[in-house]
Design a protein around this motif. Sequence first.
Motif, PDB file in Angstrom:
ATOM      1  N   LYS A 185      41.234  29.713  36.537  1.00  0.00           N
ATOM      2  CA  LYS A 185      42.010  28.929  37.438  1.00  0.00           C
ATOM      3  C   LYS A 185      42.471  29.720  38.578  1.00  0.00           C
ATOM      4  N   LYS A 186      42.874  30.824  38.300  1.00  0.00           N
ATOM      5  CA  LYS A 186      43.344  31.796  39.578  1.00  0.00           C
ATOM      6  C   LYS A 186      42.273  32.191  40.403  1.00  0.00           C
ATOM      7  N   ALA A 187      41.094  32.409  39.667  1.00  0.00           N
ATOM      8  CA  ALA A 187      39.820  32.847  40.246  1.00  0.00           C
ATOM      9  C   ALA A 187      39.497  31.849  41.566  1.00  0.00           C
ATOM     10  N   VAL A 188      39.398  30.752  40.860  1.00  0.00           N
ATOM     11  CA  VAL A 188      38.864  29.442  41.697  1.00  0.00           C
ATOM     12  C   VAL A 188      39.951  29.233  42.822  1.00  0.00           C
ATOM     13  N   VAL A 189      41.132  29.282  42.695  1.00  0.00           N
ATOM     14  CA  VAL A 189      42.271  29.019  43.603  1.00  0.00           C
ATOM     15  C   VAL A 189      42.184  30.262  44.658  1.00  0.00           C
ATOM     16  N   ASP A 190      42.114  31.634  44.161  1.00  0.00           N
ATOM     17  CA  ASP A 190      41.847  32.267  45.150  1.00  0.00           C
ATOM     18  C   ASP A 190      40.724  32.369  46.041  1.00  0.00           C
TER      19      ASP A 190
END
Length: 211
Positions: A27-32
Amino acid sequence: MSEHQNPPATDAETERNARHKARMERKKAVVDASIAAATDKRGLLLINTGNGKGKSSAAFGVLARAIGHGLKVGVVQFVKGRSDTGEEAFFRRQPEVSWHVMGDGFTWDTQDRTADTASAQAGWAQARVFLDDPEIGLVVLDELNIALKYGYLDVNQVIADIESRPEMQHVIVTGRGAPEALIEAADTVTDMGVVKHAFKAGIAAQAGVEF
């Protein structure tokens, strides 16, 4: 083991924690990636519409955020005629805010289309003063959608005036029944729905919550 130490994790807890960590990493990779891709900065047109409570309240929350960042704000209230609201009493004390109540009250009370149209047009004249001023960072056009819905103002002219504003100026439009053309022109549109409302249970509007 000390009484203050946590017991060792079970195999199931360890596996659950590992799955959670992996999910949050994805999820963090997508948000970043989304944050990295959003590089443009310009004035936004936001619309709060729908039949639910909170359209104006949400706009005034952004107003507070804006003056917290040092922006000057212009507010024009269409349709609404009362000047005893808590938000007006508070924001009129802020030097960054210029507040104009330009309506005559609810249309079912006024029952005078000619007068309501004249009030809306006077309100739009004030709105254009704000929209022409690069010193104003945020313009709140409260209940403008109602004036457009009843045809007190020409929606195409309103959109043209909004789109000709200074590049970094933000605009928030509130009110039920936002016209499709305005929705198409907007950057962010929120449609607030009704789940429950105290008024339906016979509870009167109360200061500090409803006005």
